[in-house]
Design an enzyme around this catalytic site. Structure first.
Site, PDB file in Angstrom:
ATOM      1  N   LYS A 122       0.617  -0.991  -0.084  1.00  0.00           N
ATOM      2  CA  LYS A 122      -0.472  -0.133  -0.161  1.00  0.00           C
ATOM      3  C   LYS A 122       0.790   0.553   0.150  1.00  0.00           C
ATOM      4  CE  LYS A 122      -2.651   2.687   1.800  1.00  0.00           C
ATOM      5  NZ  LYS A 122      -1.465   4.572   1.418  1.00  0.00           N
ATOM      6  N   CYS A 137      14.117  10.711   6.338  1.00  0.00           N
ATOM      7  CA  CYS A 137      13.979  10.635   7.690  1.00  0.00           C
ATOM      8  C   CYS A 137      15.306  10.763   8.481  1.00  0.00           C
ATOM      9  CB  CYS A 137      13.305   8.816   7.595  1.00  0.00           C
ATOM     10  SG  CYS A 137      14.609   8.113   6.753  1.00  0.00           S
ATOM     11  N   GLU A 147       9.299  16.995  13.891  1.00  0.00           N
ATOM     12  CA  GLU A 147       9.420  16.907  13.183  1.00  0.00           C
ATOM     13  C   GLU A 147       9.517  17.910  11.898  1.00  0.00           C
ATOM     14  OE1 GLU A 147       9.013  13.772  11.002  1.00  0.00           O
ATOM     15  OE2 GLU A 147      10.570  12.713  10.518  1.00  0.00           O
TER      16      GLU A 147
HETATM   17  P1  NAD Z   1       2.705   8.730   7.084  1.00  0.00           P
HETATM   18  O1  NAD Z   1       2.452   8.138   8.307  1.00  0.00           O
HETATM   19  O2  NAD Z   1       1.444  10.153   7.061  1.00  0.00           O
HETATM   20  O3  NAD Z   1       2.153   7.471   5.857  1.00  0.00           O
HETATM   21  C1  NAD Z   1       2.805   6.774   5.809  1.00  0.00           C
HETATM   22  C2  NAD Z   1       1.707   5.316   5.020  1.00  0.00           C
HETATM   23  O4  NAD Z   1       0.938   5.267   6.254  1.00  0.00           O
HETATM   24  C3  NAD Z   1       0.340   6.007   3.854  1.00  0.00           C
HETATM   25  O5  NAD Z   1       0.557   4.843   3.073  1.00  0.00           O
HETATM   26  C4  NAD Z   1      -0.404   6.249   4.535  1.00  0.00           C
HETATM   27  O6  NAD Z   1      -1.813   6.251   3.726  1.00  0.00           O
HETATM   28  C5  NAD Z   1      -0.585   4.705   5.345  1.00  0.00           C
HETATM   29  N1  NAD Z   1      -1.570   5.575   6.596  1.00  0.00           N
HETATM   30  C6  NAD Z   1      -1.845   6.074   7.355  1.00  0.00           C
HETATM   31  N2  NAD Z   1      -3.055   6.040   8.071  1.00  0.00           N
HETATM   32  C7  NAD Z   1      -2.270   4.566   8.146  1.00  0.00           C
HETATM   33  C8  NAD Z   1      -3.442   3.892   8.818  1.00  0.00           C
HETATM   34  N3  NAD Z   1      -4.182   4.710  10.052  1.00  0.00           N
HETATM   35  N4  NAD Z   1      -3.341   2.411   8.428  1.00  0.00           N
HETATM   36  C9  NAD Z   1      -2.352   2.124   7.725  1.00  0.00           C
HETATM   37  N5  NAD Z   1      -1.826   2.962   7.010  1.00  0.00           N
HETATM   38  C10 NAD Z   1      -1.888   3.899   7.343  1.00  0.00           C
HETATM   39  O7  NAD Z   1       3.760   8.918   6.940  1.00  0.00           O
HETATM   40  P2  NAD Z   1       4.351  10.496   5.742  1.00  0.00           P
HETATM   41  O8  NAD Z   1       3.758  11.274   5.858  1.00  0.00           O
HETATM   42  O9  NAD Z   1       3.579   9.557   3.771  1.00  0.00           O
HETATM   43  O10 NAD Z   1       6.211   9.958   5.288  1.00  0.00           O
HETATM   44  C11 NAD Z   1       6.657  11.001   6.559  1.00  0.00           C
HETATM   45  C12 NAD Z   1       7.266   9.761   7.577  1.00  0.00           C
HETATM   46  O11 NAD Z   1       7.641   9.245   6.947  1.00  0.00           O
HETATM   47  C13 NAD Z   1       8.264  10.989   8.417  1.00  0.00           C
HETATM   48  O12 NAD Z   1       7.710  10.552   9.436  1.00  0.00           O
HETATM   49  C14 NAD Z   1       9.520  10.570   8.119  1.00  0.00           C
HETATM   50  O13 NAD Z   1      10.566  10.793   9.547  1.00  0.00           O
HETATM   51  C15 NAD Z   1       8.751   9.119   8.230  1.00  0.00           C
HETATM   52  N6  NAD Z   1      10.282   8.213   7.416  1.00  0.00           N
HETATM   53  C16 NAD Z   1      10.592   7.463   8.031  1.00  0.00           C
HETATM   54  C17 NAD Z   1      11.707   6.622   7.162  1.00  0.00           C
HETATM   55  C18 NAD Z   1      12.335   6.048   7.912  1.00  0.00           C
HETATM   56  O14 NAD Z   1      13.480   4.753   7.516  1.00  0.00           O
HETATM   57  N7  NAD Z   1      12.890   6.235   9.295  1.00  0.00           N
HETATM   58  C19 NAD Z   1      11.983   6.785   6.233  1.00  0.00           C
HETATM   59  C20 NAD Z   1      11.468   7.709   5.484  1.00  0.00           C
HETATM   60  C21 NAD Z   1      10.643   8.127   6.313  1.00  0.00           C
END
Ligand code: NAD
Length: 505
Positions: free
Chosen positions: A191, A300, A399
């Protein structure tokens, strides 16, 4: 024609199929619209116009994808490791063959500049090759001998798994999560994030074109709260590999509780770069600037907190401000661009809000701090540096996930460590000093899953990737990935006729 115009024309050729057919789901080897027929839009961060309609998958689509992944699992699990290795290398070859298309589509969907996205496909291919080579040994275990007994451990894939990815560098991150799952023998339902779904579609298509059997890899687009949620709740999905925000990780943990889902979380960060007066300041300034302003700061592991020894604070922050002011902000397809438009107006508003919060909190704007009128009028924000900040400020604790750096002075090593650790996150840390004893002592006490000493983030794939505290649960890379995607079994063989207790006498 200038290079930007030529690139825009080329991107249009690659985007044309998405504009005409939309971004379909992929279930059981077939490209399909959402079962209920719904769509949502993905927009261009450059001009905010629609790039494509995207199939809006919901619980029924997740159920169909989970059923396909379950049906494909026995044969995929049974495939010999050498055969799996060969197939994953073929996928890597096919990714490399379409590297330009991937780079252009990714740049237009995310706003990330082409100078960085040009390498996205190559890194994605490298992820597949790395795990391909590990596939033949994935099931190996240990032999543990005891008196009268030999124990033999082995591993087997856990089953169909869900992979949920964020929008910032979707191609690279998806390949980093999916390649080990496939190498382990799991089938998957992916997803992707709703803000940047295009290259996930290319990836599954490439994999099946290279010979991956139908149903092994399924793709369901949709919103987090319906498709994402349904995936985390589905009983046939045995584990969730998630990359995204910390608060979403927390929701996923709750959602997966009823089905006792195994989870692996790569979450947010507020990563410190700590610069001591004895460091090579030119190199440290280059690295600190690179780690916060490359990839639009939407990274990240970005070094979003700059902790600088007080005696060099003024000089060093001026060096970073100078670099920030010289960064080219522009169209993502312009080869000169370093910072492109942020992913979406919603995210741009969040970043601009934080810039206003930092000013209201009393920090000084030493560079940037505003929206930029870039080509197309999209979500451009100037590389920003706050000085005279304190660690209690929200711009030092939360963040921002954009090109915004918060610089804080420290008096000595003890204060540097206290400031570095005084945050809810613990993903990465960067340390600049020429004192090797201090480097060891400091990195030992710094609360982070990954620390680079006298370096920016340079990845070596066999090393563990992941964070502590609210930055994650679990590690990726080699054995760490296989421990997540596989179950370990122990079989104990008696090697003597040992005395068995009789209960009837
Ligand atoms: P997000 O958490 O908003 O979304 C990530 C994914 O989760 C999306 O596909 C979204 O549709 C899905 N999602 C949202 N709500 C959900 C739910 N209730 N149940 C299941 N899936 C759900 O994150 P984002 O805004 O897309 O990405 C940015 C974040 O990702 C930042 O916090 C960043 O630090 C983090 N990130 C972490 C890493 C790492 O390796 N630690 C790498 C890249 C990004």
């Amino acid at each position: 024609m200038c290079e930007l115009s030529a690139n825009i024309a080329k991107a249009e050729v690659y985007l044309a199929r998405f504009r005409s057919e939309g971004v379909l789901n992929h279930i059981g080897g077939k490209a399909v619209p959402a079962l209920e027929g719904g769509w949502f839009e993905t927009i261009s961060p450059v001009d905010l116009r629609p790039l494509a309609q995207v199939a809006r998958g919901k619980a029924a689509d997740i159920a169909a994808a989970a059923a396909a992944a379950k049906a494909a699992f026995p044969a995929w699990r049974a495939m010999e490791g050498e055969a799996r290795k060969a197939l994953l290398h073929k996928i890597a070859d096919a990714i490399e063959a379409r590297a330009e298309e991937i780079a252009f589509v990714e740049a237009m969907d995310t706003g990330q500049s082409i100078r960085f996205m040009a390498k996205a496909a190559l890194r994605g291919a490298e992820n597949f090759r790395y795990f391909a080579d590990l596939a033949p040994g994935a099931r190996d275990g240990q032999s543990l001998r005891a008196k009268g007994q030999v124990n033999v451990t082995s591993r087997s894939p856990i089953g169909p798994v869900g992979i949920i990815t964020p929008w910032n560098t979707p191609f690279m991150l998806s390949s980093w999560k999916i390649a080990p799952a496939l190498a382990a023998g799991c089938t998957i339902v992916h997803k992707p994030a709703e803000f940047s779904p295009l290259t996930a579609r290319l990836l599954v298509e490439i994999a099946e074109g290279a010979g991956l059997p139908p149903g092994v890899w399924n793709l369901v687009n949709g919103l987090g709260e319906d498709a994402g949620r349904a995936l985390t709740e589905h009983p046939d999905i045995k584990a969730i590999g998630f990359v995204g925000e910390s608060r979403t990780g927390s929701m996923i943990m709750k959602q997966g509780a009823d089905t006792l889902k195994r989870v692996h979380f790569e979450l947010g960060g507020k990563n410190p770069v700590i610069v001591f007066a004895d460091a090579d300041l030119e190199r440290a300034a280059d690295a600190a600037s690179f780690m916060i302003y490359s990839l639009n700061g939407e990274r990240c592991t970005s070094s979003s907190r700059l902790l600088v020894e007080a005696s060099i604070y003024g000089k060093f922050t001026a060096m970073v401000a100078d670099r920030a002011k010289r960064i080219v902000v522009g169209h993502p397809l312009d080869p000169k661009t370093v910072v492109g438009p942020l992913i979406h107006p919603v995210h741009e508003a969040k970043v601009l809000d934080y810039i206003a919060i930092g000013q209201a909190e009393g920090a000084t704007l030493a560079a940037g701090g505003s929206k930029v009128a870039g080509p197309g009028g999209g979500c451009y924000v100037s590389p920003t540096l706050f000085t005279q900040a304190t660690n209690q400020m929200r711009i030092a604790q939360e963040e921002i996930f954009g090109p915004v750096l918060t610089a804080i002075p420290f008096a000595d090593e003890a204060e540097a460590l206290a400031l570095a650790n005084d945050v809810q996150y613990g993903l990465a840390g960067y340390l600049w000093t020429s004192d090797v004893t201090r480097a060891f002592r400091f990195s030992d006490a710094l609360e982070a899953g990954m620390i680079w000493v006298n370096s920016e983030n340079v990845r070596h794939l066999p090393t563990p990737f992941g964070g502590v505290k609210n930055s994650g649960i679990g590690r990726d890379g080699a054995e760490w990935s296989f421990e997540f995607y596989m179950e370990t079994k122990n079989v104990s063989f008696a090697t003597t006729l040992h005395k068995i207790q009789k209960l009837d006498s």
